[in-house]
Design a protein around this motif. Sequence first.
Motif, PDB file in Angstrom:
ATOM      1  N   ALA A 273     -19.800 -31.714  -5.546  1.00 37.60           N
ATOM      2  CA  ALA A 273     -19.335 -30.446  -6.125  1.00 37.60           C
ATOM      3  C   ALA A 273     -20.230 -29.988  -7.270  1.00 37.60           C
ATOM      4  O   ALA A 273     -20.374 -28.791  -7.521  1.00 37.60           O
ATOM      5  CB  ALA A 273     -17.894 -30.582  -6.600  1.00 37.60           C
TER       6      ALA A 273
ATOM      7  N   ALA B 289     -19.609 -27.087 -10.371  1.00 36.59           N
ATOM      8  CA  ALA B 289     -18.806 -25.957  -9.902  1.00 36.59           C
ATOM      9  C   ALA B 289     -17.447 -25.887 -10.577  1.00 36.59           C
ATOM     10  O   ALA B 289     -16.640 -25.024 -10.263  1.00 36.59           O
ATOM     11  CB  ALA B 289     -18.628 -26.049  -8.388  1.00 36.59           C
TER      12      ALA B 289
ATOM     13  N   SER C 107     -12.724 -30.485  -9.884  1.00 34.23           N
ATOM     14  CA  SER C 107     -12.431 -30.641  -8.462  1.00 34.23           C
ATOM     15  C   SER C 107     -10.946 -30.923  -8.277  1.00 34.23           C
ATOM     16  O   SER C 107     -10.185 -31.077  -9.240  1.00 34.23           O
ATOM     17  CB  SER C 107     -13.264 -31.786  -7.881  1.00 34.23           C
TER      18      SER C 107
ATOM     19  N   LYS D 217     -17.104 -35.535  -6.318  1.00 33.42           N
ATOM     20  CA  LYS D 217     -17.419 -34.859  -7.580  1.00 33.42           C
ATOM     21  C   LYS D 217     -18.917 -34.612  -7.713  1.00 33.42           C
ATOM     22  O   LYS D 217     -19.340 -33.558  -8.212  1.00 33.42           O
ATOM     23  CB  LYS D 217     -16.911 -35.697  -8.753  1.00 33.42           C
TER      24      LYS D 217
END
Length: 438
Positions: free
Chosen positions: A323, A326, A329, A320
């Motif tokens: 990421a 973004a 997840s 996470k």
Amino acid sequence: MAAPTRSAMRILSPRIHSTRQTTPSPITHQIRRLSSRYSNPAKRGFAAAPAQSPSFLGSASENAGEGSEQLRDPHKAWEAKRQYHLGRMRFAGMGLLLSIAGLALVISNIDLDSLEQAEQKRKSGQQMDAPDDANAQFQGKEVHVIGAGDGKRIVAQGAGADIELVETGTSSVPHFPKTIFLPTDPNSKSAVAAQPNSPGNPGNIDNQEEYTLVGLGIRTVMWIQVYVVGFYIRSKDISTLQEKLIHYVNPIASTLVPAEKEDLRKKLVDPAASREIWTQLMEVPGIKTAWRVSPTRNTDFSHLRDGFVTGIQKRTQEAKQLAGSAGPSEYDAEDFGKSIQDFKGIFAGGKAPKGSILIMARDREGGLDVLYEPKPEEGKRKEMEVLGRVEDERISRLIWLGYLGGEKVSSEAARKGVVEGCVEFAGRPIGSAETMVA
């Protein structure tokens, strides 16, 4: 009149003179002497040491004003003394608690089985310093060392085929097999984990697949050994592992030269590169791998489960963070939470004594099968049982990454062992390692 007057004056003059120069009394003379001695600092024969406050009030030389104020105020002096003794009591209490905790830790890690065996040897009159290798056994077979040095072989010989072993580095679980046989379909009722053509599986090798040891290590918590864990790959997939490892370093090579092998070694221990390599190796459909876990001390399924779940959570948080923002997840989905609960449900109580075996096998689709083999009794191997299965490939992927990829792994010794095994495979031409195993 003049003569008598002068004679009278001569007689009286000494008396008048004596009255004018009166000799001081002894007391007055003493007072004058003492006064002159102490009123002049330059004539003092000694220098008096300055008075110091008690230790609980601090040094008078460092804080004379505060010390004088405390001495003038009895309440402040009493409070300072009280705080001093409270600090001493707290310090002594912490020492007592640490002593009790250390004693409890030592007692909890005493190997009762070894003590019981030692006591039995003592009662039976056997020598305590007799080597254990003379009576060492593995799955009911006697262990023999053939040769010496780097070329030595450790083999368990007995009924059925011989088993080649490797040393683990701990006397609690001294050996791991170089190859194991796992059922092709663990959920099949006819699937057993006995070696082919053995009494537990006579003449039937269709439901067995051979797995080869890549590397192993000891899992420790602080300085306490918990279990020995070994990473295995299906022997048929070794060539695929070789190809992917070699091409990750050199896309056109069929084997790696020493400099390239060192480059691969560094990448497999680097947090980012190792995560990338093992994520690619676990792409589905892919290769079949397994972890073999053998406790070095008596434990239970709940403790093993907690360790695996902790590894899953660490890798989930790591993914996470990578990421970023973004968006959600794949680990934020509701079905992933359900998969974790299914995994926890596999370890629903039960003991895992020292020497028992737990196997977590990942199939080509990423499904996770958990199998358990109880500790052998009187040298007789027990049949392996299937504890459960989780279809979600994210669970097995995160457990595998918890040992192999990222910054902090569950067992650094196990990762180093697997890295050396991978480098050894990559140093051979593609397909040669699989032929050697066969």
